[in-house]
Design an enzyme around this catalytic site. Structure first.
Site, PDB file in Angstrom:
ATOM      1  N   SER A   1       1.395  -3.622  -5.550  1.00 49.11           N
ATOM      2  CA  SER A   1       0.286  -4.439  -6.049  1.00 49.11           C
ATOM      3  C   SER A   1       0.687  -5.191  -7.312  1.00 49.11           C
ATOM      4  CB  SER A   1      -0.948  -3.571  -6.319  1.00 49.11           C
ATOM      5  OG  SER A   1      -0.736  -2.723  -7.435  1.00 49.11           O
TER       6      SER A   1
ATOM      7  N   GLU B   1      -3.964  -6.720 -12.232  1.00 49.81           N
ATOM      8  CA  GLU B   1      -3.904  -5.291 -11.927  1.00 49.81           C
ATOM      9  C   GLU B   1      -5.235  -4.599 -12.220  1.00 49.81           C
ATOM     10  OE1 GLU B   1      -0.676  -2.879 -11.100  1.00 49.81           O
ATOM     11  OE2 GLU B   1      -1.437  -4.507  -9.874  1.00 49.81           O
TER      12      GLU B   1
ATOM     13  N   ASP C   1       3.492  -0.794 -14.263  1.00 41.13           N
ATOM     14  CA  ASP C   1       4.013  -1.469 -13.071  1.00 41.13           C
ATOM     15  C   ASP C   1       4.186  -2.968 -13.277  1.00 41.13           C
ATOM     16  OD1 ASP C   1       4.109   0.932 -11.817  1.00 41.13           O
ATOM     17  OD2 ASP C   1       2.441   0.573 -10.452  1.00 41.13           O
TER      18      ASP C   1
ATOM     19  N   GLY D   1       0.788  -1.219   0.000  1.00 46.72           N
ATOM     20  CA  GLY D   1       0.000   0.000   0.000  1.00 46.72           C
ATOM     21  C   GLY D   1       0.820   1.268   0.000  1.00 46.72           C
TER      22      GLY D   1
END
Length: 308
Positions: free
Chosen positions: A133, A198, A209, A127
């Site tokens: 993530s 994602e 990412d 987070g």
């Protein structure tokens, strides 16, 4: 913040992998159940009877086929309401991770439906940004693709057991110094499904990412549809740079931050447009520094930091 904001508009985003890891482990079960354990997300644990999952809402995607550009809302709703009903005791990030895992499992498993336990832990502050993530998405996708035998990785040499000497750690350690460690076809398949994960987690991710998480190294990305040359470009020759990373322990809501930028862009287009152009100038100069192997990169990038 530069990467998070400018990749959603016409400016180029630069991203690089960090030397922190998400670790996943799958173990077989013999009780027709699938379960998860997320150590870093409030020590979250959950298990499901495989036959009780909402399979009638799932659409199997066979090997060699790609997931559609959009998520299956029917499956998302079915998992959310039947397999993961809301509870006041839920940790939202943990519930979202479980939702993501089940979405991948039910889309990939078909009639095989293996009973297994998946546990994950991360050296990335969950987070806190930094693509935490995406590292989870890549980890979960890799684990399921391996279990379902959709991918395979080259065998590693056998470790020394017992260790041959005091300097021998007794296990295999492979360092690739920022280079790709997986065969291209394997990495691409993992990346496709990590991007699906994602989407479950974030709704409308750029894809930056997960690409960096899977392929490593660094890349430049420009979102299509804005006039500039779009797509992802690997920054060749990139190995490593030293950065100071600090976890401030301050929670963030990335969706809210991005929404705030979009609103400000509508209300103050000239002001925000000027900021985005300045960001593009920084990205262009950083890109030039990173691709030029003859430059003292760290010193040059420190100069950019001062200028920005």
């Amino acid at each position: 913040m530069i990467r998070m904001i400018n990749s959603r508009y016409e400016q180029t985003a630069l991203a690089a992998s960090v030397d922190l890891r998400c670790y996943g482990l799958t173990t077989p079960r013999k009780d027709n159940k699938v379960s998860v354990h997320f150590t870093d997300l409030g020590d979250y644990r959950h298990e499901w009877n495989i036959d009780d999952l909402p399979w009638d809402a799932a659409t199997y995607i066979p090997p060699g086929s790609n997931h559609s550009d959009t998520l299956d809302p029917k499956l998302i709703d079915a998992i959310s309401s039947q397999a993961l009903p809301l509870s006041k005791h839920d940790v939202p990030t943990a519930r979202n991770a479980a939702l993501t895992f089940l979405y991948l499992y039910m889309t990939l498993a078909g009639d095989i439906r293996p009973a297994l336990h998946f546990s994950a832990r991360s050296t990335l502050p969950v987070g806190a940004g930094l693509g935490s993530s995406a590292s989870f998405s890549s980890c979960a996708a890799s684990a399921l693709l391996l279990v379902l035998k959709r991918i395979s990785v080259p065998p590693r040499p056998a470790p020394s057991i017992p260790p041959s000497g005091p300097e021998d750690p007794g296990h295999v350690h492979v360092s690739h110094q920022g280079r790709r460690a997986l065969p291209t076809d394997v990495a691409e398949e993992i990346n496709r499904w990590a991007f699906v994960a994602e989407k479950v987690l974030h709704g409308n991710p750029s894809g930056v990412d997960n690409c960096v998480s899977v392929f490593g190294g660094a890349l430049a990305y420009t979102r299509p549809g804005f006039g500039r040359k779009s797509g992802m470009e690997a920054i060749l020759g990139f190995k490593s740079l030293r950065f100071l990373l600090i976890d401030t322990k301050v929670p963030r809501n990335t969706k809210a931050l991005v929404a705030g930028v979009a609103l400000k862009k509508v209300n103050e287009p000239e002001y925000v447009g000027g900021l985005l152009e300045a960001i593009q100038s920084i990205s262009d100069e950083a890109h030039r520094i990173l691709v030029d192997t003859d430059l003292p990169r760290e010193e040059q990038l420190r100069g950019l930091e001062v200028c920005s």
